[in-house]
Write an enzyme that holds these catalytic residues in place. Sequence first.
Site, PDB file in Angstrom:
ATOM      1  N   ILE A   1       0.857  -1.185   0.000  1.00 49.78           N
ATOM      2  CA  ILE A   1       0.000   0.000   0.000  1.00 49.78           C
ATOM      3  C   ILE A   1       0.889   1.229   0.000  1.00 49.78           C
ATOM      4  CG2 ILE A   1      -1.758   1.303   1.264  1.00 49.78           C
ATOM      5  CD1 ILE A   1      -2.691  -1.376   2.467  1.00 49.78           C
ATOM      6  N   ASP A   2       0.821   1.990  -1.084  1.00 47.28           N
ATOM      7  CA  ASP A   2       1.542   3.254  -1.202  1.00 47.28           C
ATOM      8  C   ASP A   2       0.532   4.362  -0.928  1.00 47.28           C
ATOM      9  OD1 ASP A   2       3.718   1.733  -2.089  1.00 47.28           O
ATOM     10  OD2 ASP A   2       3.108   1.939  -4.185  1.00 47.28           O
ATOM     11  N   TYR A   3       0.913   5.299  -0.075  1.00 52.40           N
ATOM     12  CA  TYR A   3      -0.030   6.351   0.274  1.00 52.40           C
ATOM     13  C   TYR A   3       0.679   7.697   0.405  1.00 52.40           C
ATOM     14  CZ  TYR A   3       1.827   6.344   5.004  1.00 52.40           C
ATOM     15  OH  TYR A   3       2.668   6.457   6.083  1.00 52.40           O
TER      16      TYR A   3
ATOM     17  N   TYR B   1      -2.413   5.291  -3.311  1.00 46.55           N
ATOM     18  CA  TYR B   1      -2.055   5.515  -4.705  1.00 46.55           C
ATOM     19  C   TYR B   1      -1.504   4.225  -5.289  1.00 46.55           C
ATOM     20  CZ  TYR B   1      -2.641  10.536  -4.240  1.00 46.55           C
ATOM     21  OH  TYR B   1      -3.176  11.785  -4.050  1.00 46.55           O
TER      22      TYR B   1
END
Length: 179
Positions: free
Chosen positions: A129-131, A142
């Site tokens: 999970i890229d945020y 994102y």
Amino acid sequence: MLKVRIIPCLLLKDTGLVKTINFNKFNYIGDPINTCRIFNELEVDELTFLDIRATIENKEPNYKILQEISEECFMPVSYGGGIKDIRQVEKILSIGFEKVIVNSAAYENKTLITEIANHFGSQSVIVSIDYKKNIFGKYQVYGNSGNKNYKIHPVEWATDAMNLGAGEILLTSIDREGT
């Protein structure tokens, strides 16, 4: 008390390793095979390799370099980048990797997480999970190397991913990555 585990996360671009800052500015740092040898000597607990261009360039994982990495590493190793279906997962795991990491494809096809978990076990699937903060200061997930806003809070997506069968979450702050 839980044992501290050392799990370096190495970024692949083509056949080399790079260092990035905020998902930009690719600086070549070395060869993945030599790096595996160094981490063997350091006795790290696990290694993670992420092909940071595979999804954007719509590429299959580079099975040749993954085979070379697998043959050199003497610790558990995981791979992410460009994974879209169970066939690719099966091939990566058969090469000798213990885990696969899915990001964009998992969000766009949530059944992929469940399919991997049901077929190979939850311990074999990591959801990345890229945020980062949006213009209103709220955290959002994102995908596609930070180029596509999924408009969901990272905790909500992590909870969904775990419920779908993810065994681990790899959480990366785009705003702080590489700094």
